[in-house]
Scaffold this motif. Structure first.
Motif, mmCIF file in Angstrom:
data_model
loop_
_atom_site.group_PDB
_atom_site.id
_atom_site.type_symbol
_atom_site.label_atom_id
_atom_site.label_comp_id
_atom_site.label_asym_id
_atom_site.label_seq_id
_atom_site.Cartn_x
_atom_site.Cartn_y
_atom_site.Cartn_z
ATOM 1 N N VAL A 100 0.858 -1.187 0.000
ATOM 2 C CA VAL A 100 0.000 0.000 0.000
ATOM 3 C C VAL A 100 0.893 1.235 0.000
ATOM 4 O O VAL A 100 1.775 1.372 0.848
ATOM 5 C CB VAL A 100 -0.934 0.027 1.233
ATOM 6 N N ARG A 101 0.647 2.124 -0.958
ATOM 7 C CA ARG A 101 1.357 3.395 -1.042
ATOM 8 C C ARG A 101 0.345 4.515 -0.795
ATOM 9 O O ARG A 101 -0.705 4.546 -1.427
ATOM 10 C CB ARG A 101 2.012 3.554 -2.416
ATOM 11 N N ILE A 102 0.680 5.405 0.135
ATOM 12 C CA ILE A 102 -0.220 6.512 0.465
ATOM 13 C C ILE A 102 0.534 7.823 0.332
ATOM 14 O O ILE A 102 1.621 7.986 0.893
ATOM 15 C CB ILE A 102 -0.786 6.379 1.894
ATOM 16 N N VAL A 103 -0.059 8.741 -0.400
ATOM 17 C CA VAL A 103 0.475 10.090 -0.564
ATOM 18 C C VAL A 103 -0.491 11.049 0.126
ATOM 19 O O VAL A 103 -1.699 10.995 -0.099
ATOM 20 C CB VAL A 103 0.615 10.461 -2.060
ATOM 21 N N LYS A 104 0.069 11.909 0.982
ATOM 22 C CA LYS A 104 -0.745 12.922 1.669
ATOM 23 C C LYS A 104 -0.815 14.156 0.773
ATOM 24 O O LYS A 104 0.141 14.920 0.674
ATOM 25 C CB LYS A 104 -0.129 13.263 3.028
ATOM 26 N N LEU A 105 -1.932 14.329 0.110
ATOM 27 C CA LEU A 105 -2.070 15.397 -0.881
ATOM 28 C C LEU A 105 -2.074 16.790 -0.259
ATOM 29 O O LEU A 105 -1.608 17.750 -0.876
ATOM 30 C CB LEU A 105 -3.343 15.185 -1.699
ATOM 31 N N ALA A 106 -2.571 16.926 0.951
ATOM 32 C CA ALA A 106 -2.719 18.244 1.569
ATOM 33 C C ALA A 106 -1.383 18.897 1.922
ATOM 34 O O ALA A 106 -1.326 20.112 2.087
ATOM 35 C CB ALA A 106 -3.592 18.157 2.814
ATOM 36 N N ILE A 107 -0.317 18.122 2.049
ATOM 37 C CA ILE A 107 0.964 18.724 2.453
ATOM 38 C C ILE A 107 1.881 19.005 1.281
ATOM 39 O O ILE A 107 2.956 19.572 1.468
ATOM 40 C CB ILE A 107 1.689 17.878 3.524
ATOM 41 N N ALA A 108 1.475 18.647 0.074
ATOM 42 C CA ALA A 108 2.286 18.956 -1.108
ATOM 43 C C ALA A 108 2.231 20.455 -1.386
ATOM 44 O O ALA A 108 1.177 21.075 -1.298
ATOM 45 C CB ALA A 108 1.783 18.173 -2.308
ATOM 46 N N GLU A 109 3.381 21.025 -1.677
ATOM 47 C CA GLU A 109 3.441 22.461 -1.971
ATOM 48 C C GLU A 109 3.737 22.748 -3.436
ATOM 49 O O GLU A 109 3.358 23.771 -3.960
ATOM 50 C CB GLU A 109 4.507 23.117 -1.094
ATOM 51 N N ALA A 110 4.417 21.813 -4.106
ATOM 52 C CA ALA A 110 4.799 22.040 -5.501
ATOM 53 C C ALA A 110 4.574 20.778 -6.337
ATOM 54 O O ALA A 110 5.344 20.467 -7.231
ATOM 55 C CB ALA A 110 6.260 22.485 -5.574
ATOM 56 N N GLY A 111 3.515 20.043 -6.001
ATOM 57 C CA GLY A 111 3.188 18.859 -6.764
ATOM 58 C C GLY A 111 3.977 17.613 -6.410
ATOM 59 O O GLY A 111 3.835 16.582 -7.056
ATOM 60 N N GLU A 112 4.812 17.698 -5.360
ATOM 61 C CA GLU A 112 5.589 16.529 -4.959
ATOM 62 C C GLU A 112 4.696 15.496 -4.285
ATOM 63 O O GLU A 112 3.600 15.804 -3.841
ATOM 64 C CB GLU A 112 6.751 16.920 -4.031
ATOM 65 N N SER A 113 5.162 14.261 -4.245
ATOM 66 C CA SER A 113 4.450 13.180 -3.571
ATOM 67 C C SER A 113 5.148 12.883 -2.252
ATOM 68 O O SER A 113 6.304 12.475 -2.242
ATOM 69 C CB SER A 113 4.448 11.914 -4.433
#
Length: 123
Positions: A100-113
């Motif tokens: 399972v891979r989870i990316v926290k979208l709310a903490i991205a500032e410049a499109g990073e994962s």
């Protein structure tokens, strides 16, 4: 070496109560979840092989969305991943490994994962 069938769900976005900071704990956060599930594979997949020889992809989607308990706050996204793994293992005895891979979208500032990967094997 054993034959395996891998099923994938990529970039599923869902809202989950998670976080450790006060600004994170009261509202759901958007997460991008991807999964790879290894199944024990049958000997051969013929044109008329029924679905029961594989696994319904919607079971994976369910584990990362509707199977997550509503109103439960997960302090760490690692716990979200753990719940998804446990759900998939309980669904089907043929599941040998879950990633399972989870990316926290709310903490991205410049499109990073920014996120985690958890891999669990059936014991």
């Amino acid at each position: 070496m054993e034959d395996r069938l891998q099923l994938h769900v990529e970039n599923l976005e869902t809202m989950v109560l998670t976080g450790i900071y006060s600004e994170e704990t009261h509202l759901p956060q958007p997460l991008r979840i991807s999964m790879t599930v290894d199944l024990d594979a049958g000997e051969r997949f013929a044109p008329d092989t029924p679905l029961r020889a594989s696994k319904n992809y919607m079971d994976l989607k369910h584990a990362a969305t509707t199977a997550l308990p509503q109103g439960v706050h997960f302090t760490l996204v690692e716990a979200v991943a753990e719940h998804i793994c446990e759900t998939l293992f309980l669904q089907d005895a043929r599941v040998a490994r879950v990633e399972v891979r989870i990316v926290k979208l709310a903490i991205a500032e410049a499109g990073e994962s920014i996120g985690i990967t958890l891999v669990r094997h059936r014991h």
